[in-house]
Design a protein around this motif. Structure first.
Motif, PDB file in Angstrom:
ATOM      1  N   SER A  20       0.978  -1.044   0.144  1.00  0.00           N
ATOM      2  CA  SER A  20       0.036  -0.001   0.068  1.00  0.00           C
ATOM      3  C   SER A  20       0.865   1.306   0.131  1.00  0.00           C
ATOM      4  O   SER A  20       0.781   2.138  -0.778  1.00  0.00           O
ATOM      5  CB  SER A  20      -0.909   0.162   1.255  1.00  0.00           C
ATOM      6  N   ALA A  21       1.906   1.276   0.648  1.00  0.00           N
ATOM      7  CA  ALA A  21       2.708   2.358   0.889  1.00  0.00           C
ATOM      8  C   ALA A  21       3.519   2.764  -0.334  1.00  0.00           C
ATOM      9  O   ALA A  21       3.626   3.734  -0.899  1.00  0.00           O
ATOM     10  CB  ALA A  21       3.620   2.166   2.232  1.00  0.00           C
ATOM     11  N   LEU A  24       2.991   4.963  -6.659  1.00  0.00           N
ATOM     12  CA  LEU A  24       2.884   6.142  -7.406  1.00  0.00           C
ATOM     13  C   LEU A  24       3.721   7.344  -6.624  1.00  0.00           C
ATOM     14  O   LEU A  24       4.365   8.239  -7.058  1.00  0.00           O
ATOM     15  CB  LEU A  24       1.894   6.566  -8.152  1.00  0.00           C
ATOM     16  N   TYR A 102      -5.245   9.588  -8.749  1.00  0.00           N
ATOM     17  CA  TYR A 102      -4.474   8.404  -8.781  1.00  0.00           C
ATOM     18  C   TYR A 102      -4.577   7.414  -9.969  1.00  0.00           C
ATOM     19  O   TYR A 102      -3.662   6.893 -10.538  1.00  0.00           O
ATOM     20  CB  TYR A 102      -4.390   7.493  -7.314  1.00  0.00           C
ATOM     21  N   PHE A 221       1.188  10.898   2.377  1.00  0.00           N
ATOM     22  CA  PHE A 221       0.779  10.260   1.088  1.00  0.00           C
ATOM     23  C   PHE A 221       1.546   8.987   0.985  1.00  0.00           C
ATOM     24  O   PHE A 221       1.066   7.922   0.845  1.00  0.00           O
ATOM     25  CB  PHE A 221       0.968  11.232   0.095  1.00  0.00           C
ATOM     26  N   THR A 222       2.931   9.145   1.201  1.00  0.00           N
ATOM     27  CA  THR A 222       3.789   7.977   0.815  1.00  0.00           C
ATOM     28  C   THR A 222       3.566   6.776   1.936  1.00  0.00           C
ATOM     29  O   THR A 222       3.665   5.607   1.757  1.00  0.00           O
ATOM     30  CB  THR A 222       5.058   8.347   0.866  1.00  0.00           C
ATOM     31  N   SER A 224       0.729   6.117   3.231  1.00  0.00           N
ATOM     32  CA  SER A 224      -0.469   5.574   3.326  1.00  0.00           C
ATOM     33  C   SER A 224      -1.158   5.994   4.482  1.00  0.00           C
ATOM     34  O   SER A 224      -2.142   5.367   5.063  1.00  0.00           O
ATOM     35  CB  SER A 224      -0.760   4.050   2.909  1.00  0.00           C
ATOM     36  N   SER A 316      -1.443   0.021  -4.180  1.00  0.00           N
ATOM     37  CA  SER A 316      -1.950   1.053  -3.356  1.00  0.00           C
ATOM     38  C   SER A 316      -3.285   1.423  -3.502  1.00  0.00           C
ATOM     39  O   SER A 316      -3.979   1.781  -2.556  1.00  0.00           O
ATOM     40  CB  SER A 316      -1.064   2.257  -3.715  1.00  0.00           C
TER      41      SER A 316
HETATM   42  N1  PHE Z   1       1.217   5.364  -0.561  1.00  0.00           N
HETATM   43  C1  PHE Z   1       0.716   5.381  -1.710  1.00  0.00           C
HETATM   44  C2  PHE Z   1       1.672   5.615  -2.738  1.00  0.00           C
HETATM   45  O1  PHE Z   1       2.687   6.059  -2.327  1.00  0.00           O
HETATM   46  C3  PHE Z   1      -0.686   6.176  -2.041  1.00  0.00           C
HETATM   47  C4  PHE Z   1      -1.699   6.168  -0.839  1.00  0.00           C
HETATM   48  C5  PHE Z   1      -1.905   7.099  -0.195  1.00  0.00           C
HETATM   49  C6  PHE Z   1      -2.130   4.767  -0.681  1.00  0.00           C
HETATM   50  C7  PHE Z   1      -2.974   7.015   0.701  1.00  0.00           C
HETATM   51  C8  PHE Z   1      -3.140   4.878   0.478  1.00  0.00           C
HETATM   52  C9  PHE Z   1      -3.471   5.965   1.060  1.00  0.00           C
HETATM   53  O2  PHE Z   1       1.493   5.418  -3.823  1.00  0.00           O
END
Ligand code: PHE
Length: 442
Positions: A20-21, A24, A102, A221-222, A224, A316
């Motif tokens: 998940s983390a 993109l 996304y 964001f990264t 999650s 993700s």
């Molecule tokens: N962490 C994911 C990424 O870096 C994006 C994401 C954000 C996933 C929020 C879940 C919640 O691409």
């Protein structure tokens, strides 16, 4: 994921959370935000925020998830704090907006797979990006990406996710290491490293406050974190696991992959004579495509790379869709299949403007990532640090082998530094979003 199965193995959980983390955010967003925000100074601030702001909030999500054994919306009533359910509602809305754009970027990735196969970007990497990033084709591939995500939702925790993540992480790392070594051989490599890796202390001191808002958005964001994804994932965890250790491993893996992406992209920028700040939202794609054009066997390597990036983006996106679908099931009582179909349709429609105009993508990203996500993070920190602290310490301590002061330290980090920093960046980002909307849309 109706039944409460737990992860088959510790590795299974960690890999799925890493799945998940890592996405993109690491490979597309991190390099261009770093490039726009000044390179090495940004990197330093970002790393500090990931460790001291992002990780503590991620641990709040794990604790809520493991204690409640519920999804993001049911979790709060289950631990006795039904009136904090708003965190789940905000998280679901944030996830909805994030997923809407996304998926558009996910659609770019699918087009780059074809572009690598056919050599379509060999002529001009920039022209190719322009073609990929807006228009009917963009909307079409956006839809394809969303449908793939919805397809994955059918597999369940153990089967689909664990298997995908097990293969995914080593292959992302392997291929990126290879590309980083290639990038090191390019003529601009030294300048790239200097821009990316050697912070100037004076700039750091003068710019740190200006860098903070963008760095905080990227940190959440990264990881999650802030949407409730990690509540859901934590809900599948057993009590005998050290949340701190697991969170640390996830953070480390995610950070290494982002830093690695920079080690590829920055040397390539300089080798191609692109000033890092000028690349914009497409910088990563343009520079990678440029690298594959000059690399011997680059079409094959490019194809494999974008396939892996697609898988990383899917794991993700999957985690976000799971939050939204649980929310819809909970609030409307509809069946999982309808909830999935309904959210997929909604996500596609809401995201459409971003498939036709990159300005919208920038605005959506600013609202969801830099405002809503951080609002979720702030509420989680307030809740975890001030409201739920006693129970949180008890839950956090289960399976913990480290010294006893650690849980208390965690709570105090949440109470003061996390709350102060997040309040500050949230305010700054709200001002910034208003300006972005005025300059790019009005
Ligand atoms: N962490 C994911 C990424 O870096 C994006 C994401 C954000 C996933 C929020 C879940 C919640 O691409």
């Amino acid at each position: 994921m109706g039944s409460r199965e737990t992860w088959a193995t510790r590795l299974g959980f960690i890999l799925a959370a890493i799945g998940s983390a890592v996405g993109l955010g690491n490979i597309w967003r991190f390099p261009f935000i770093t490039a726009e925000s000044g390179g090495a100074a940004f990197l330093v601030v970002y790393l500090l925020l990931v460790a001291f702001i992002g990780l503590p909030v991620m641990l709040v999500e794990f604790v809520i998830g493991r204690e409640s054994k519920q999804n993001v919306v049911d979790a709060f009533p289950a631990i006795g704090y039904g009136n904090w359910k708003a965190i789940g509602v905000i998280g679901s809305i944030t996830g909805f907006i994030i997923l809407s754009y996304y998926s558009v970027v996910g659609g770019w990735v699918i087009q780059y797979i074809f572009g690598s196969l056919t050599g379509a970007y060999t002529g001009s990497a920039e022209a190719y990006f322009g073609q990929v990033s807006s228009g009917l084709n963009t909307a079409g591939f956006d839809l394809l990406f969303i449908l793939l995500v919805a397809g994955v939702v059918g597999f369940g925790v153990r089967d689909g996710l664990e298997r995908a993540a097990k293969l995914l992480v080593p292959s992302v790392v392997g291929l990126m290491l290879f590309l980083a070594v290639y990038a090191a051989t390019l003529p601009g490599a030294a300048e790239g490293y200097a821009y990316y890796l050697s912070p100037n202390l004076a700039t750091l001191r003068s710019d740190a406050l200006a860098i903070l808002p963008a760095a905080a958005g990227q940190a959440f964001f990264t990881l999650s974190t802030g949407v409730g994804v990690m509540i859901t994932y934590g809900s599948y965890l057993d009590e005998d696991r050290s949340l701190l250790r697991d969170g640390f491993v996830i953070m480390l893996a995610d950070t290494c992959i982002a830093v690695l992406a920079g080690l590829i992209v920055f040397p390539v920028f300089f080798a191609q004579g692109i000033a890092p700040g000028d690349g914009g939202i497409g910088a990563t794609f343009v520079s990678l495509a440029g690298a594959f054009t000059t690399l011997p066997g680059g079409r094959l390597v490019g194809t494999v790379f974008f396939v892996i990036l697609l898988l990383a983006a899917l794991t993700s996106a999957f985690s976000i869709l799971e939050v939204i679908v649980s929310f819809i099931i909970d609030t409307t009582g509809s069946a999982r299949s309808y909830a999935t179909a309904g959210s997929v349709a909604g996500i596609f429609i809401v995201g459409l403007p971003t498939a036709f105009d990159l300005q919208y993508l920038t605005v959506y990203d600013a609202i969801a990532n830099n405002v809503l996500l951080l609002l979720g993070g702030l509420l989680l920190a307030l809740f975890g640090g001030w409201v739920y602290a006693t129970d949180a310490i008890t839950e956090f301590s289960k399976g913990l082998t480290s010294p006893q002061f650690i849980p208390k330290l965690w709570i105090w980090v949440l109470r003061v530094p996390v709350v102060v920093v997040l309040s500050y960046v949230l305010y700054q980002n709200i001002v910034d979003v208003i300006q972005t909307i005025q300059t790019s849309l009005l």
